[in-house]
Design a protein around this motif. Structure first.
Motif, PDB file in Angstrom:
ATOM      1  N   MET A 118      10.693   7.184   5.955  1.00 27.28           N
ATOM      2  CA  MET A 118      11.614   6.058   5.846  1.00 27.28           C
ATOM      3  C   MET A 118      13.040   6.595   5.893  1.00 27.28           C
ATOM      4  O   MET A 118      13.333   7.633   5.310  1.00 27.28           O
ATOM      5  CB  MET A 118      11.357   5.296   4.530  1.00 27.28           C
ATOM      6  N   PHE A 119      13.938   5.869   6.583  1.00 25.56           N
ATOM      7  CA  PHE A 119      15.323   6.311   6.643  1.00 25.56           C
ATOM      8  C   PHE A 119      16.252   5.100   6.735  1.00 25.56           C
ATOM      9  O   PHE A 119      15.842   3.987   7.064  1.00 25.56           O
ATOM     10  CB  PHE A 119      15.553   7.273   7.812  1.00 25.56           C
ATOM     11  N   ALA A 120      17.512   5.312   6.403  1.00 23.89           N
ATOM     12  CA  ALA A 120      18.491   4.233   6.268  1.00 23.89           C
ATOM     13  C   ALA A 120      18.697   3.471   7.566  1.00 23.89           C
ATOM     14  O   ALA A 120      18.602   4.026   8.667  1.00 23.89           O
ATOM     15  CB  ALA A 120      19.815   4.798   5.765  1.00 23.89           C
ATOM     16  N   HIS A 121      19.023   2.190   7.427  1.00 25.79           N
ATOM     17  CA  HIS A 121      19.272   1.326   8.576  1.00 25.79           C
ATOM     18  C   HIS A 121      20.560   1.699   9.297  1.00 25.79           C
ATOM     19  O   HIS A 121      20.638   1.681  10.521  1.00 25.79           O
ATOM     20  CB  HIS A 121      19.336  -0.139   8.100  1.00 25.79           C
ATOM     21  N   CYS A 123       8.967   4.931  10.007  1.00 24.02           N
ATOM     22  CA  CYS A 123       8.189   5.483  11.109  1.00 24.02           C
ATOM     23  C   CYS A 123       6.719   5.348  10.754  1.00 24.02           C
ATOM     24  O   CYS A 123       6.267   5.894   9.740  1.00 24.02           O
ATOM     25  CB  CYS A 123       8.534   6.951  11.331  1.00 24.02           C
ATOM     26  N   SER A 124       5.976   4.604  11.551  1.00 22.75           N
ATOM     27  CA  SER A 124       4.559   4.388  11.297  1.00 22.75           C
ATOM     28  C   SER A 124       3.811   4.401  12.620  1.00 22.75           C
ATOM     29  O   SER A 124       4.103   3.592  13.506  1.00 22.75           O
ATOM     30  CB  SER A 124       4.347   3.052  10.569  1.00 22.75           C
ATOM     31  N   HIS A 125       2.857   5.328  12.758  1.00 20.16           N
ATOM     32  CA  HIS A 125       2.045   5.442  13.973  1.00 20.16           C
ATOM     33  C   HIS A 125       2.919   5.635  15.217  1.00 20.16           C
ATOM     34  O   HIS A 125       2.644   5.097  16.276  1.00 20.16           O
ATOM     35  CB  HIS A 125       1.152   4.231  14.147  1.00 20.16           C
ATOM     36  N   GLY A 126       4.023   6.362  15.058  1.00 13.34           N
ATOM     37  CA  GLY A 126       4.911   6.642  16.174  1.00 13.34           C
ATOM     38  C   GLY A 126       5.872   5.521  16.506  1.00 13.34           C
ATOM     39  O   GLY A 126       6.667   5.635  17.435  1.00 13.34           O
ATOM     40  N   ALA A 127       5.823   4.408  15.748  1.00 17.15           N
ATOM     41  CA  ALA A 127       6.700   3.265  16.012  1.00 17.15           C
ATOM     42  C   ALA A 127       7.800   3.205  14.959  1.00 17.15           C
ATOM     43  O   ALA A 127       7.618   3.598  13.811  1.00 17.15           O
ATOM     44  CB  ALA A 127       5.900   1.970  15.986  1.00 17.15           C
ATOM     45  N   LYS A 128       8.956   2.697  15.357  1.00 23.19           N
ATOM     46  CA  LYS A 128      10.093   2.515  14.463  1.00 23.19           C
ATOM     47  C   LYS A 128      10.113   1.053  14.018  1.00 23.19           C
ATOM     48  O   LYS A 128      10.317   0.154  14.817  1.00 23.19           O
ATOM     49  CB  LYS A 128      11.381   2.888  15.183  1.00 23.19           C
ATOM     50  N   VAL A 129       9.884   0.829  12.724  1.00 18.29           N
ATOM     51  CA  VAL A 129       9.756  -0.522  12.185  1.00 18.29           C
ATOM     52  C   VAL A 129      10.924  -0.815  11.260  1.00 18.29           C
ATOM     53  O   VAL A 129      11.245  -0.019  10.381  1.00 18.29           O
ATOM     54  CB  VAL A 129       8.433  -0.674  11.403  1.00 18.29           C
ATOM     55  N   ASP A 158      13.581   4.202  21.779  1.00 19.25           N
ATOM     56  CA  ASP A 158      13.995   5.596  21.604  1.00 19.25           C
ATOM     57  C   ASP A 158      12.871   6.422  20.984  1.00 19.25           C
ATOM     58  O   ASP A 158      11.809   5.909  20.632  1.00 19.25           O
ATOM     59  CB  ASP A 158      15.272   5.671  20.742  1.00 19.25           C
ATOM     60  N   SER A 159      13.124   7.712  20.832  1.00 24.00           N
ATOM     61  CA  SER A 159      12.091   8.624  20.338  1.00 24.00           C
ATOM     62  C   SER A 159      12.359   9.059  18.894  1.00 24.00           C
ATOM     63  O   SER A 159      11.958  10.140  18.493  1.00 24.00           O
ATOM     64  CB  SER A 159      12.017   9.853  21.251  1.00 24.00           C
ATOM     65  N   THR A 160      13.041   8.218  18.121  1.00 25.43           N
ATOM     66  CA  THR A 160      13.395   8.574  16.741  1.00 25.43           C
ATOM     67  C   THR A 160      12.188   8.963  15.912  1.00 25.43           C
ATOM     68  O   THR A 160      12.236   9.881  15.094  1.00 25.43           O
ATOM     69  CB  THR A 160      14.114   7.396  16.051  1.00 25.43           C
ATOM     70  N   CYS A 161      11.070   8.253  16.133  1.00 31.56           N
ATOM     71  CA  CYS A 161       9.883   8.476  15.311  1.00 31.56           C
ATOM     72  C   CYS A 161       8.830   9.352  15.979  1.00 31.56           C
ATOM     73  O   CYS A 161       7.774   9.595  15.386  1.00 31.56           O
ATOM     74  CB  CYS A 161       9.260   7.133  14.932  1.00 31.56           C
ATOM     75  N   ALA A 162       9.082   9.781  17.192  1.00 30.21           N
ATOM     76  CA  ALA A 162       8.076  10.563  17.916  1.00 30.21           C
ATOM     77  C   ALA A 162       7.785  11.863  17.177  1.00 30.21           C
ATOM     78  O   ALA A 162       8.675  12.671  16.920  1.00 30.21           O
ATOM     79  CB  ALA A 162       8.561  10.850  19.337  1.00 30.21           C
ATOM     80  N   GLY A 163       6.528  12.055  16.803  1.00 28.39           N
ATOM     81  CA  GLY A 163       6.114  13.276  16.138  1.00 28.39           C
ATOM     82  C   GLY A 163       6.624  13.452  14.726  1.00 28.39           C
ATOM     83  O   GLY A 163       6.530  14.525  14.151  1.00 28.39           O
ATOM     84  N   LYS A 164       7.158  12.374  14.122  1.00 28.43           N
ATOM     85  CA  LYS A 164       7.727  12.466  12.782  1.00 28.43           C
ATOM     86  C   LYS A 164       6.733  12.090  11.681  1.00 28.43           C
ATOM     87  O   LYS A 164       7.019  12.271  10.505  1.00 28.43           O
ATOM     88  CB  LYS A 164       8.962  11.550  12.670  1.00 28.43           C
ATOM     89  N   GLY A 165       5.583  11.525  12.049  1.00 30.41           N
ATOM     90  CA  GLY A 165       4.641  11.082  11.041  1.00 30.41           C
ATOM     91  C   GLY A 165       5.182   9.870  10.297  1.00 30.41           C
ATOM     92  O   GLY A 165       5.933   9.060  10.854  1.00 30.41           O
ATOM     93  N   TYR A 166       4.841   9.747   9.007  1.00 35.57           N
ATOM     94  CA  TYR A 166       5.332   8.618   8.214  1.00 35.57           C
ATOM     95  C   TYR A 166       6.587   9.030   7.459  1.00 35.57           C
ATOM     96  O   TYR A 166       6.604  10.021   6.746  1.00 35.57           O
ATOM     97  CB  TYR A 166       4.264   8.158   7.217  1.00 35.57           C
ATOM     98  N   HIS A 177       0.856  -1.197   0.000  1.00 37.96           N
ATOM     99  CA  HIS A 177       0.000   0.000   0.000  1.00 37.96           C
ATOM    100  C   HIS A 177       0.887   1.240   0.000  1.00 37.96           C
ATOM    101  O   HIS A 177       1.922   1.283   0.660  1.00 37.96           O
ATOM    102  CB  HIS A 177      -0.897  -0.014   1.234  1.00 37.96           C
ATOM    103  N   ALA A 178       0.489   2.267  -0.736  1.00 37.70           N
ATOM    104  CA  ALA A 178       1.336   3.452  -0.900  1.00 37.70           C
ATOM    105  C   ALA A 178       1.486   4.270   0.377  1.00 37.70           C
ATOM    106  O   ALA A 178       2.525   4.905   0.590  1.00 37.70           O
ATOM    107  CB  ALA A 178       0.779   4.331  -2.012  1.00 37.70           C
ATOM    108  N   THR A 179       0.473   4.282   1.248  1.00 47.29           N
ATOM    109  CA  THR A 179       0.509   5.184   2.410  1.00 47.29           C
ATOM    110  C   THR A 179       0.226   4.506   3.746  1.00 47.29           C
ATOM    111  O   THR A 179       0.404   5.124   4.788  1.00 47.29           O
ATOM    112  CB  THR A 179      -0.518   6.321   2.237  1.00 47.29           C
ATOM    113  N   ASN A 180      -0.228   3.261   3.751  1.00 48.08           N
ATOM    114  CA  ASN A 180      -0.613   2.592   4.996  1.00 48.08           C
ATOM    115  C   ASN A 180       0.090   1.251   5.105  1.00 48.08           C
ATOM    116  O   ASN A 180      -0.218   0.315   4.362  1.00 48.08           O
ATOM    117  CB  ASN A 180      -2.138   2.409   5.037  1.00 48.08           C
ATOM    118  N   SER A 181       1.042   1.130   6.025  1.00 46.99           N
ATOM    119  CA  SER A 181       1.812  -0.102   6.150  1.00 46.99           C
ATOM    120  C   SER A 181       0.986  -1.254   6.715  1.00 46.99           C
ATOM    121  O   SER A 181       1.413  -2.401   6.677  1.00 46.99           O
ATOM    122  CB  SER A 181       3.028   0.130   7.059  1.00 46.99           C
ATOM    123  N   GLY A 182      -0.200  -0.956   7.232  1.00 48.70           N
ATOM    124  CA  GLY A 182      -1.063  -2.008   7.752  1.00 48.70           C
ATOM    125  C   GLY A 182      -2.011  -2.571   6.703  1.00 48.70           C
ATOM    126  O   GLY A 182      -2.858  -3.405   7.012  1.00 48.70           O
TER     127      GLY A 182
END
Length: 215
Positions: A174-177, A187-193, A164-172, A123-128
């Motif tokens: 993607m960034f390098a491993h 970053c999805s729903h405030g979680a780092k996946v 950690d808070s890497t994704c806090a308030g960042k919205g959706y 899905h283009a915008t929803n990882s779920g």
């Protein structure tokens, strides 16, 4: 003065102030829609309700397919506020809510869903959510709560989070491993996946997506 007083007083028993400044109580003899101004009773005109215009049709959810022909549900509403019923006026007759089902996603899938093969599309915008191709139609599917779709598997996998808070308030985003160019973080729903680029691809940190190539 009489007109404004008649509209403002809504109780059966009217409290009025006489010329001496003393509040006195009167009761009109012909029901709650009659009001008394000193020694005379006046009838308040009932106002029947009228419908507002219908709101625009809105999607209740997205289309059931990405391509190949599907449907989606829509609804809209109106309110009895044009005008509102007052002083015993009748409420609007008819429906205040309507829904409908319309066609959508009518374009052909083509090479995205090869005939005779079972394939998946992220899905283009929803990882779920993801699309499952079957009989040249890309059907929308939902991962269970707490899971996300991994195209490399493919399938839904448990949502992994970091303290950690890497994704806090960042919205959706993607960034390098950092240590593995085949992998990246989402970053999805405030979680780092942690996710893996599919096949012979790697993650390009400048473009923020998986591209063809090897590490």
């Amino acid at each position: 003065m009489l007109s404004s007083l008649a509209v403002a007083v809504v109780a059966v028993t009217c409290l009025l102030q006489d010329t001496s400044g003393i509040i006195v109580s009167y009761r009109c003899s012909r029901g709650s829609f009659w009001r008394r101004y000193y020694s005379t009773c006046y009838r308040i005109q009932a106002q029947n309700g009228g419908w507002s215009g219908w709101s625009p049709w809105r999607d209740m959810d997205e289309c059931s397919v990405l391509c190949g022909g599907g449907t989606k549900d829509q609804d809209h509403t109106r309110s009895c506020t044009n005008p509102r019923p007052t002083h015993g006026g009748s409420y609007c007759r008819g429906d205040s809510y309507q829904n409908r089902t319309i066609a959508c996603g009518t374009s052909l899938c083509g090479s995205r869903c090869p005939k005779g093969k079972t394939t998946f599309i992220a899905h283009a915008t929803n990882s779920g959510r993801f699309y499952h191709c079957s009989n040249s139609v890309a059907f929308l599917r939902h991962c269970a709560p707490g899971t996300w779709f991994d195209l490399a598997r493919p399938g839904c996998t448990q949502l992994a989070t970091t303290p950690d808070s890497t994704c806090a308030g960042k919205g959706y985003r993607m960034f390098a491993h950092g240590t593995n160019c085949k992998k990246y973080f989402e970053c999805s729903h405030g979680a780092k996946v942690e996710r893996t680029c599919p096949g012979k691809t790697k993650f390009d940190s400048k473009l923020g997506r998986c591209v063809h190539g090897t590490c």
